[in-house]
Write an enzyme that holds these catalytic residues in place. Structure first.
Site, PDB file in Angstrom:
ATOM      1  N   HIS A  98       0.798  -1.220   0.000  1.00  0.00           N
ATOM      2  CA  HIS A  98       0.000   0.000   0.000  1.00  0.00           C
ATOM      3  C   HIS A  98       0.837   1.279   0.000  1.00  0.00           C
ATOM      4  O   HIS A  98       0.299   2.369  -0.201  1.00  0.00           O
ATOM      5  CB  HIS A  98      -0.989   0.009   1.176  1.00  0.00           C
ATOM      6  CG  HIS A  98      -2.301   0.630   0.831  1.00  0.00           C
ATOM      7  ND1 HIS A  98      -3.480   0.344   1.481  1.00  0.00           N
ATOM      8  CD2 HIS A  98      -2.649   1.537  -0.120  1.00  0.00           C
ATOM      9  CE1 HIS A  98      -4.465   1.026   0.964  1.00  0.00           C
ATOM     10  NE2 HIS A  98      -3.989   1.782  -0.018  1.00  0.00           N
ATOM     11  N   ASP A 121      -9.799  -0.368   3.619  1.00  0.00           N
ATOM     12  CA  ASP A 121      -8.672  -0.982   4.299  1.00  0.00           C
ATOM     13  C   ASP A 121      -9.077  -1.466   5.681  1.00  0.00           C
ATOM     14  O   ASP A 121      -9.864  -0.802   6.375  1.00  0.00           O
ATOM     15  CB  ASP A 121      -7.543   0.048   4.445  1.00  0.00           C
ATOM     16  CG  ASP A 121      -6.165  -0.575   4.499  1.00  0.00           C
ATOM     17  OD1 ASP A 121      -5.997  -1.570   5.234  1.00  0.00           O
ATOM     18  OD2 ASP A 121      -5.250  -0.069   3.820  1.00  0.00           O
ATOM     19  N   HIS A 123      -6.839  -1.516   7.901  1.00  0.00           N
ATOM     20  CA  HIS A 123      -5.916  -0.728   8.707  1.00  0.00           C
ATOM     21  C   HIS A 123      -6.089   0.761   8.419  1.00  0.00           C
ATOM     22  O   HIS A 123      -6.692   1.138   7.412  1.00  0.00           O
ATOM     23  CB  HIS A 123      -4.475  -1.158   8.422  1.00  0.00           C
ATOM     24  CG  HIS A 123      -4.267  -2.633   8.528  1.00  0.00           C
ATOM     25  ND1 HIS A 123      -4.461  -3.491   7.457  1.00  0.00           N
ATOM     26  CD2 HIS A 123      -3.927  -3.409   9.578  1.00  0.00           C
ATOM     27  CE1 HIS A 123      -4.232  -4.734   7.846  1.00  0.00           C
ATOM     28  NE2 HIS A 123      -3.910  -4.721   9.121  1.00  0.00           N
ATOM     29  N   ASP A 125      -3.476   3.009   8.039  1.00  0.00           N
ATOM     30  CA  ASP A 125      -2.397   3.534   7.195  1.00  0.00           C
ATOM     31  C   ASP A 125      -2.095   4.995   7.519  1.00  0.00           C
ATOM     32  O   ASP A 125      -1.729   5.786   6.649  1.00  0.00           O
ATOM     33  CB  ASP A 125      -2.730   3.375   5.703  1.00  0.00           C
ATOM     34  CG  ASP A 125      -2.764   1.918   5.276  1.00  0.00           C
ATOM     35  OD1 ASP A 125      -2.335   1.057   6.066  1.00  0.00           O
ATOM     36  OD2 ASP A 125      -3.217   1.640   4.153  1.00  0.00           O
ATOM     37  N   HIS A 138       4.228   0.871   4.366  1.00  0.00           N
ATOM     38  CA  HIS A 138       2.869   0.588   3.903  1.00  0.00           C
ATOM     39  C   HIS A 138       1.825   0.919   4.967  1.00  0.00           C
ATOM     40  O   HIS A 138       0.628   0.936   4.675  1.00  0.00           O
ATOM     41  CB  HIS A 138       2.719  -0.855   3.411  1.00  0.00           C
ATOM     42  CG  HIS A 138       2.617  -1.899   4.478  1.00  0.00           C
ATOM     43  ND1 HIS A 138       1.993  -3.110   4.263  1.00  0.00           N
ATOM     44  CD2 HIS A 138       3.069  -1.941   5.750  1.00  0.00           C
ATOM     45  CE1 HIS A 138       2.054  -3.845   5.363  1.00  0.00           C
ATOM     46  NE2 HIS A 138       2.709  -3.152   6.272  1.00  0.00           N
ATOM     47  N   ASP A 225      -7.409  -1.817  -0.753  1.00  0.00           N
ATOM     48  CA  ASP A 225      -6.561  -2.836  -0.148  1.00  0.00           C
ATOM     49  C   ASP A 225      -7.405  -4.099  -0.004  1.00  0.00           C
ATOM     50  O   ASP A 225      -8.469  -4.079   0.618  1.00  0.00           O
ATOM     51  CB  ASP A 225      -6.073  -2.355   1.221  1.00  0.00           C
ATOM     52  CG  ASP A 225      -5.005  -3.247   1.825  1.00  0.00           C
ATOM     53  OD1 ASP A 225      -5.087  -4.477   1.633  1.00  0.00           O
ATOM     54  OD2 ASP A 225      -4.120  -2.719   2.526  1.00  0.00           O
ATOM     55  N   ASP A 227      -7.131  -6.495   1.854  1.00  0.00           N
ATOM     56  CA  ASP A 227      -7.380  -6.953   3.216  1.00  0.00           C
ATOM     57  C   ASP A 227      -8.615  -6.300   3.839  1.00  0.00           C
ATOM     58  O   ASP A 227      -9.002  -6.642   4.959  1.00  0.00           O
ATOM     59  CB  ASP A 227      -6.144  -6.813   4.108  1.00  0.00           C
ATOM     60  CG  ASP A 227      -5.786  -5.380   4.497  1.00  0.00           C
ATOM     61  OD1 ASP A 227      -6.646  -4.486   4.476  1.00  0.00           O
ATOM     62  OD2 ASP A 227      -4.605  -5.157   4.832  1.00  0.00           O
ATOM     63  N   GLU A 270      -1.807  -4.987  -2.164  1.00  0.00           N
ATOM     64  CA  GLU A 270      -1.590  -6.012  -1.148  1.00  0.00           C
ATOM     65  C   GLU A 270      -2.029  -7.418  -1.555  1.00  0.00           C
ATOM     66  O   GLU A 270      -2.267  -8.282  -0.704  1.00  0.00           O
ATOM     67  CB  GLU A 270      -2.248  -5.610   0.190  1.00  0.00           C
ATOM     68  CG  GLU A 270      -1.706  -4.322   0.788  1.00  0.00           C
ATOM     69  CD  GLU A 270      -0.291  -4.448   1.379  1.00  0.00           C
ATOM     70  OE1 GLU A 270       0.227  -5.575   1.433  1.00  0.00           O
ATOM     71  OE2 GLU A 270       0.272  -3.411   1.776  1.00  0.00           O
TER      72      GLU A 270
END
Length: 298
Positions: A98, A121, A123, A125, A138, A225, A227, A270
């Site tokens: 990312h 995402d 996360h 980030d 990332h 992303d 994930d 990712e």
């Protein structure tokens, strides 16, 4: 209907788990170009941004691992994305980890029009070199694009910040570092966690996300992303987190963004074939992009 230009960025400098450098190949192998052409688009594959292999490099900063390499890749991607947008085309950027989104957003900013961002995402980030527990870049691209963090990252493309926080929406968050959480709160971006998606539904969340990201802007960049999806549907990612989007929630989000007519550009990141099962995650990426570019049952 705008032409689509594909740009590969086979970089895994932003994290410490090898494999995402093969993500662009996995997505291409899943038939991206052919499937977008079936939707009526003229699709050009511009190849990959040159990325040296990590084995030929060394880590110089433990809090900013492979900083020099991430900056170099980001600057090269920035130039490519700027050119595609100024040519009137839609860039589809294939990562890579990312951290490549730093270059994506820099290129859009250099193209000269205000834009919004929907950041899909698990996360945040939103770490910087002062908050990161790992030193992996990332985990920093959204912060860097908002002008937060090390100047080598925030200054890519010569513009800082790349996007206004009031036009940034993080969707699907469910794994946030403690210090990162406070930075998110201070930043002014909008966050829809998985709890918000569970309670309100993907339709309501995406409609509001589109409204926020498009308010006063030329359009929306989607940073996707894989994930963000539950590992059941996208197992081949570097940092999987249980409890993500279902298959249909992912597609509904893409369909709503397509229907808005606001999409400027997209990066997909990712995908890690080493951790995948028969390219399931690469195929998932292509299916989501098909929905994003207008595929319908009827």
């Amino acid at each position: 209907m705008k032409d689509i230009h594909i740009i590969g960025v086979p970089s895994d400098y932003g994290q410490n788990r090898r494999g995402v450098d093969m993500g662009p190949s996995a997505i291409r192998y899943a038939g991206l170009k052919e499937k977008l052409e079936r939707l009526g688009y003229e699709v050009s594959d511009l190849g990959d941004v040159p990325v040296p292999t990590p084995e030929t490099r060394r880590i110089e900063h433990q809090k900013l691992k492979y900083l020099r390499e991430v900056v170099s890749v980001s600057e090269a991607l920035c130039e490519k994305v700027e050119g595609v947008l100024k040519g009137g085309h839609t860039p589809v950027i294939l990562g890579g980890d990312h951290s490549i989104a730093i270059g994506s957003l820099a290129g859009i900013a250099r193209a000269g029009q205000p834009f919004g961002v929907i950041w899909f995402d698990a996360h945040g980030d939103m770490n910087t070199d002062e908050t990161t527990p790992s030193g992996n870049i990332h985990g920093m691209p959204l912060a860097a694009s908002l002008g937060l963090g090390h100047e080598a990252l925030t200054g890519i493309g010569g513009i800082r910040p790349k996007v206004k926080p009031e036009n940034v929406v993080l969707v699907g968050a469910r794994s946030i570092d403690p210090e990162e959480r406070e930075l998110i709160r201070q930043s002014g971006i909008h966050v829809f966690s998985m709890q918000d998606v569970d309670r309100r539904g993907m339709d309501a969340v995406m409609q509001e996300a589109i409204r926020i990201a498009s308010d006063g802007t030329r359009g929306i960049h989607l940073s996707l992303d894989l994930d963000a999806l539950d590992p059941m549907f996208a197992p081949g990612v570097g940092t999987p987190v249980n409890g993500g989007f279902t298959y249909r929630e992912g597609h509904l989000a893409m369909e709503l963004l397509a229907a808005s007519g606001k999409l400027l550009s997209v990066d997909v990141v990712e995908v890690n074939p080493i951790l995948d099962h028969r390219n399931q995650t690469g195929r998932m990426a292509v299916e989501l992009l098909e929905s994003l570019f207008g595929k319908r049952v009827m």
